[in-house]
Design a protein around this motif. Sequence first.
Motif: not given
Length: 228
Positions: A108, A113, A118, A136
């Motif tokens: 991440a 992201d 997540h 992910h």
Amino acid sequence: MKRFDINKYKIEFMGKFGIDFKQWMSPSIRDYYSLFIKNAHRNKGQILSYVKEYAVLKDGHSVKVAQKPVQLLPEARELFLSLQNQIGEEVHVGEWVTVSQQRIDQFADVTEDHQWLHNDVDRAKKDSPFKTTIAHGFLTLSLLPRLTDSVNPEKPLYPNSKMTVNYGLNQVRFPYPVKTGSVIRAHSRLIKVTPVKNGLEIEKEISVEIQNTRRPGCVAVSVVRVYF
């Protein structure tokens, strides 16, 4: 009418009515048309190669031109013949790998992201249908080199080659989420081997198995090129 005259007529017609023709389309078809034109322009080199392949005329019709066969080096030919006998077979099963929360958090950070699915463990316990965070999809995909042992310098898949290049993916699906703490491994099935200049193009269907789960976490067709 001569072929040259027909082509000239087509060019003049499209030049005169191209804009009006687009306006006649419904909005949904117009979007696809614009996308087609954009992709055609972007891939004009590939399109030209198709045109060259069918460039010879015979009795007014295009016919496929016989392409010059690729000449393989002895090492490449040996590998090609060996792989031809394995097409359709499972050629590799990788080791189990644990997908930890730390690995997910690191991915991440790299990709920026940070969706709560997540990274927010507490919220995932309350709001996620999986009651835990999940990896992910692209993290699972990025693990394919590790899962298929294709980046292990001590066990090269093609030891006689000079270089192996990740050429791309033909198809990717994520049928089931990889929950945090899951243990996964990859199964590789050889589906196609094609001679290319200075080497081979190899396609494999890779399925990522999740331990104690019926559905795979990822199914992808990987394309690599091996150069000699």
